[in-house]
Design a protein around this motif. Structure first.
Motif, PDB file in Angstrom:
ATOM      1  N   TYR A  88       0.842  -1.203   0.000  1.00 31.82           N
ATOM      2  CA  TYR A  88       0.000   0.000   0.000  1.00 31.82           C
ATOM      3  C   TYR A  88       0.874   1.249   0.000  1.00 31.82           C
ATOM      4  O   TYR A  88       0.647   2.198  -0.768  1.00 31.82           O
ATOM      5  N   ALA A  89       1.890   1.255   0.855  1.00 32.14           N
ATOM      6  CA  ALA A  89       2.793   2.405   0.918  1.00 32.14           C
ATOM      7  C   ALA A  89       3.470   2.631  -0.426  1.00 32.14           C
ATOM      8  O   ALA A  89       3.558   3.770  -0.914  1.00 32.14           O
ATOM      9  N   ASP A  90       3.931   1.562  -1.032  1.00 28.70           N
ATOM     10  CA  ASP A  90       4.644   1.674  -2.309  1.00 28.70           C
ATOM     11  C   ASP A  90       3.718   2.121  -3.437  1.00 28.70           C
ATOM     12  O   ASP A  90       4.118   2.874  -4.329  1.00 28.70           O
ATOM     13  N   THR A  91       2.468   1.686  -3.388  1.00 28.59           N
ATOM     14  CA  THR A  91       1.486   2.063  -4.409  1.00 28.59           C
ATOM     15  C   THR A  91       1.102   3.533  -4.281  1.00 28.59           C
ATOM     16  O   THR A  91       0.936   4.232  -5.283  1.00 28.59           O
ATOM     17  N   MET A  92       0.989   4.012  -3.054  1.00 28.79           N
ATOM     18  CA  MET A  92       0.435   5.344  -2.820  1.00 28.79           C
ATOM     19  C   MET A  92       1.467   6.466  -2.802  1.00 28.79           C
ATOM     20  O   MET A  92       1.126   7.638  -3.015  1.00 28.79           O
ATOM     21  N   ILE A  93       2.718   6.135  -2.542  1.00 31.82           N
ATOM     22  CA  ILE A  93       3.732   7.173  -2.335  1.00 31.82           C
ATOM     23  C   ILE A  93       4.723   7.208  -3.494  1.00 31.82           C
ATOM     24  O   ILE A  93       5.334   6.196  -3.842  1.00 31.82           O
ATOM     25  N   HIS A  94       4.843   8.390  -4.086  1.00 31.13           N
ATOM     26  CA  HIS A  94       5.736   8.583  -5.223  1.00 31.13           C
ATOM     27  C   HIS A  94       7.170   8.818  -4.745  1.00 31.13           C
ATOM     28  O   HIS A  94       7.407   9.082  -3.560  1.00 31.13           O
ATOM     29  N   LYS A  95       8.089   8.770  -5.660  1.00 29.53           N
ATOM     30  CA  LYS A  95       9.509   8.870  -5.311  1.00 29.53           C
ATOM     31  C   LYS A  95       9.855  10.183  -4.625  1.00 29.53           C
ATOM     32  O   LYS A  95      10.743  10.249  -3.770  1.00 29.53           O
ATOM     33  N   ASP A  96       9.132  11.255  -4.972  1.00 27.73           N
ATOM     34  CA  ASP A  96       9.413  12.558  -4.357  1.00 27.73           C
ATOM     35  C   ASP A  96       8.714  12.743  -3.010  1.00 27.73           C
ATOM     36  O   ASP A  96       8.789  13.812  -2.402  1.00 27.73           O
ATOM     37  N   GLY A  97       8.009  11.700  -2.547  1.00 26.15           N
ATOM     38  CA  GLY A  97       7.337  11.770  -1.266  1.00 26.15           C
ATOM     39  C   GLY A  97       5.899  12.252  -1.343  1.00 26.15           C
ATOM     40  O   GLY A  97       5.192  12.259  -0.334  1.00 26.15           O
ATOM     41  N   SER A  98       5.463  12.679  -2.524  1.00 23.79           N
ATOM     42  CA  SER A  98       4.057  13.062  -2.680  1.00 23.79           C
ATOM     43  C   SER A  98       3.188  11.811  -2.574  1.00 23.79           C
ATOM     44  O   SER A  98       3.641  10.696  -2.838  1.00 23.79           O
ATOM     45  N   ILE A  99       1.931  12.022  -2.168  1.00 21.45           N
ATOM     46  CA  ILE A  99       1.048  10.907  -1.862  1.00 21.45           C
ATOM     47  C   ILE A  99      -0.172  10.938  -2.776  1.00 21.45           C
ATOM     48  O   ILE A  99      -0.842  11.971  -2.894  1.00 21.45           O
ATOM     49  N   GLU A 100      -0.455   9.834  -3.403  1.00 20.25           N
ATOM     50  CA  GLU A 100      -1.601   9.714  -4.313  1.00 20.25           C
ATOM     51  C   GLU A 100      -2.893  10.075  -3.584  1.00 20.25           C
ATOM     52  O   GLU A 100      -3.166   9.551  -2.508  1.00 20.25           O
ATOM     53  N   THR A 101      -3.645  10.966  -4.151  1.00 21.70           N
ATOM     54  CA  THR A 101      -4.968  11.460  -3.711  1.00 21.70           C
ATOM     55  C   THR A 101      -4.911  12.382  -2.486  1.00 21.70           C
ATOM     56  O   THR A 101      -5.929  12.939  -2.101  1.00 21.70           O
ATOM     57  N   TYR A 102      -3.729  12.540  -1.875  1.00 28.93           N
ATOM     58  CA  TYR A 102      -3.626  13.420  -0.702  1.00 28.93           C
ATOM     59  C   TYR A 102      -3.479  14.868  -1.137  1.00 28.93           C
ATOM     60  O   TYR A 102      -2.638  15.191  -1.988  1.00 28.93           O
ATOM     61  N   LYS A 103      -4.281  15.746  -0.545  1.00 28.83           N
ATOM     62  CA  LYS A 103      -4.214  17.176  -0.855  1.00 28.83           C
ATOM     63  C   LYS A 103      -4.090  17.949   0.460  1.00 28.83           C
ATOM     64  O   LYS A 103      -5.047  18.080   1.213  1.00 28.83           O
ATOM     65  N   LEU A 104      -2.922  18.472   0.721  1.00 28.14           N
ATOM     66  CA  LEU A 104      -2.670  19.174   1.969  1.00 28.14           C
ATOM     67  C   LEU A 104      -3.634  20.335   2.162  1.00 28.14           C
ATOM     68  O   LEU A 104      -4.127  20.567   3.276  1.00 28.14           O
ATOM     69  N   LYS A 129      11.731   8.015   0.276  1.00 25.75           N
ATOM     70  CA  LYS A 129      10.427   8.537  -0.156  1.00 25.75           C
ATOM     71  C   LYS A 129       9.404   8.452   0.979  1.00 25.75           C
ATOM     72  O   LYS A 129       8.506   9.290   1.078  1.00 25.75           O
ATOM     73  N   TYR A 130       9.548   7.464   1.853  1.00 27.53           N
ATOM     74  CA  TYR A 130       8.622   7.339   2.978  1.00 27.53           C
ATOM     75  C   TYR A 130       8.880   8.425   4.025  1.00 27.53           C
ATOM     76  O   TYR A 130       7.944   8.968   4.604  1.00 27.53           O
ATOM     77  N   LYS A 131      10.146   8.744   4.246  1.00 29.96           N
ATOM     78  CA  LYS A 131      10.484   9.837   5.167  1.00 29.96           C
ATOM     79  C   LYS A 131       9.926  11.155   4.625  1.00 29.96           C
ATOM     80  O   LYS A 131       9.373  11.977   5.383  1.00 29.96           O
TER      81      LYS A 131
END
Length: 406
Positions: A88-104, A129-131
Motif C-alpha cells: 500500500y505504501a509503495d502504491t500510494m507514495i511517489h519517489k518525491d514523497g508526494s502521496i496519491e490522492t492526498y491534498k494538503l 520517499k517514505y520519510k
C-alpha cells in the motif's frame, strides 16, 4: 480481435484469482489476531482494496488496519503481513514523497492517521520517499486551521469544529513524530489537543464526551449555548480512548498536562464500566441512550474500548480492576460479533459504516440519525481494533502461561 483476446485474458485471470481465493483457508489453530489479518488479506488481495475501496485512496482506514497488521507482524513474524502493508505504501507514495490522492490544502485531519504506519515502513526499508511522505503529512499541522484555544479544526470544510475522532487521526501521529524527531517543543501542543477537546465535549450530566463541538455555535447541530453535538456516539469515544493509550507511549512522563490526560482517561474507563451492557459485556451505538429502543450493540466502539482498556491496564494508566471489564468485553465480542465460515475466514459483524455531522447531506446528529446509519460486516473500523484488542488479549495469555510455569 485484440480486444477479444484481452477480454478473455482478463476473464481467465479473474477466474484463476477467484479460484485461488476460494481455495485459501484460515487455520483455527492460530491466534485470533492472525486469523483476522489472514481473513482480510483473502477478502482484499491488494491492500489498497481495504475499506471496500474500488480505486486508490489515501485514507485513515487503511492506516488503521495496516498498523494493526504490522503489530501482528512484529509479534508473530509472518513477513507476508509486512509485505502487504508495504504494498500500500509503495502504491500510494511517489519517489518525491508526494502521496496519491492526498491534498494538503484540504486540511482534513483524517488524512494524517495513515502516516503512523509509515514510521515502521521507513524504519525497515530506509527508502527516503517514505520519510519525505511522513514529513509532508507533518507539515500539514504547521498551517492547519485552529480555534483560538489552539484546537485543530476537524477539516477545513468544518470550521471551528473539534471532533473526538480527530484526536486519534491527528494527535497520535503528532505525538509519535515529535518523539521520533526529538521535537520536545511539540508535546505541549499535543497534550493541549486532548485536554481542549475534553473541555469542549464533556457532558457533566453523565460523565461522557459528546461526538463534537462547534465553538462558534453556528452549526444547526450545535447547542446554542455549549456548541456541543446532541449525543455521545460510541465510535467517537472509541477513537478518543484509543488516542490516549497510543499517544501516551510517546509523551514523556514529566510533561506538563500529562497528568490531566490520565485523569480524563480514568474518567473514560469509569464511564465504560458503568455503561457496559451487563449481559454481553458490549457497548451501544449511542452511549448516552444505552439500552433504549432502537439502539444496538455496536462492534467498532466495543473493540476500540476493549483495546484501550486492555492497554491502559497493561501500561498502568488505570487500575488493574478494569481488566475484568476488558475481559468481559472481549468475550462479548467473540460471542456476539465474530463469525467463521467453512474455510475458517473470520468476519466481524454489526459495525456502523459511517456517522458524522453537518456536510452536504446535512446530518443533525440526533438519536434517530445515529441508529439508522448503515450497519455492515468487516468494516475496517471494527477489524483494526479487533486485531489490536486480540493482540492485547494474546499477550495477557502469554504472561499468564509464564507465571503459571514458575
Amino acid at each position: 480481435m485484440m480486444n477479444n483476446l484481452l477480454c478473455k485474458t482478463f476473464v481467465m485471470g479473474a477466474l484463476i484469482c477467484s479460484t485461488h481465493l476460494a481455495a485459501q483457508k484460515v487455520s483455527d489453530k492460530q491466534p485470533w489476531s492472525v486469523r483476522m489479518v489472514e481473513s482480510e488479506m483473502i477478502r482484499c488481495p491488494e491492500s489498497w482494496q481495504l475499506d471496500f475501496q474500488p480505486k486508490l485512496k489515501w485514507d485513515y482506514c487503511h492506516g488503521l488496519e495496516l498498523q494493526a497488521m504490522l503489530d501482528v507482524y512484529d509479534t508473530y513474524g509472518d513477513k507476508k503481513m509486512f509485505d502487504y502493508a508495504l504494498a500500500y505504501a509503495d502504491t500510494m507514495i511517489h519517489k518525491d514523497g508526494s502521496i496519491e490522492t492526498y491534498k494538503l490544502h484540504e486540511y482534513n485531519i483524517d488524512r494524517l492517521n495513515s502516516g503512523k504506519f509509515l514510521f515502521r515502513i521507513y524504519e525497515q526499508t530506509k527508502d527516503e520517499k517514505y520519510k519525505k511522505a511522513i514529513d509532508l503529512l507533518r507539515s500539514q499541522l504547521d498551517t492547519h486551521p485552529r480555534n483560538e484555544d489552539g484546537g485543530f479544526w476537524h477539516k477545513k470544510i468544518y470550521p471551528n469544529q473539534m471532533w473526538l475522532d480527530g484526536i486519534y487521526m491527528g494527535s497520535t501521529f503528532y505525538a509519535e513524530y515529535a518523539f521520533r524527531n526529538d521535537r520536545v517543543q511539540d508535546y505541549p501542543d499535543v497534550v493541549n489537543q486532548f485536554i481542549t477537546v475534553a473541555r469542549h465535549t464533556y457532558d457533566p450530566k453523565n460523565g461522557l464526551y459528546r461526538h463534537a463541538c462547534d465553538v462558534s455555535r453556528k452549526e444547526r447541530w450545535a447547542d446554542s449555548v455549549t456548541g456541543q453535538s446532541q449525543h455521545s456516539w460510541g465510535r467517537a469515544m472509541g477513537w478518543y480512548a484509543m488516542a490516549f493509550v497510543d499517544a501516551l507511549d510517546f509523551i514523556p512522563k514529566h510533561e506538563a498536562g500529562r497528568d490531566s490526560m490520565l485523569v480524563i482517561l480514568n474518567n473514560i474507563a469509569t464511564q465504560l464500566k458503568r455503561i457496559q451492557d451487563p449481559k454481553t459485556g458490549l457497548w451501544y451505538q449511542v452511549l448516552d441512550k444505552s439500552g433504549e429502543k432502537g439502539n444496538y450493540l455496536e462492534s467498532s466502539c466495543s473493540t476500540m474500548f476493549v483495546y484501550a482498556l486492555f492497554k491502559a491496564v497493561r501500561k498502568g494508566y488505570i487500575d488493574k480492576s478494569y481488566l475484568e471489564v476488558a475481559l468481559k468485553g472481549y468475550k462479548g465480542i467473540l460471542d456476539n460479533f465474530i463469525e467463521v465460515d467453512k474455510d475458517g475466514v473470520v468476519t466481524i459483524t454489526k459495525a456502523c459504516a459511517v456517522a458524522g455531522l453537518g456536510g452536504k447531506d446535512y446530518r443533525m446528529g440526533d438519536y434517530t440519525y445515529y441508529i439508522n446509519e448503515t450497519i455492515r460486516s468487516n468494516d475496517p473500523k471494527a477489524v483494526g481494533p479487533f486485531i489490536m484488542a486480540s493482540l492485547e488479549w494474546e499477550r495477557l495469555q502469554q504472561v499468564r502461561e509464564i507465571v503459571n510455569q514458575k
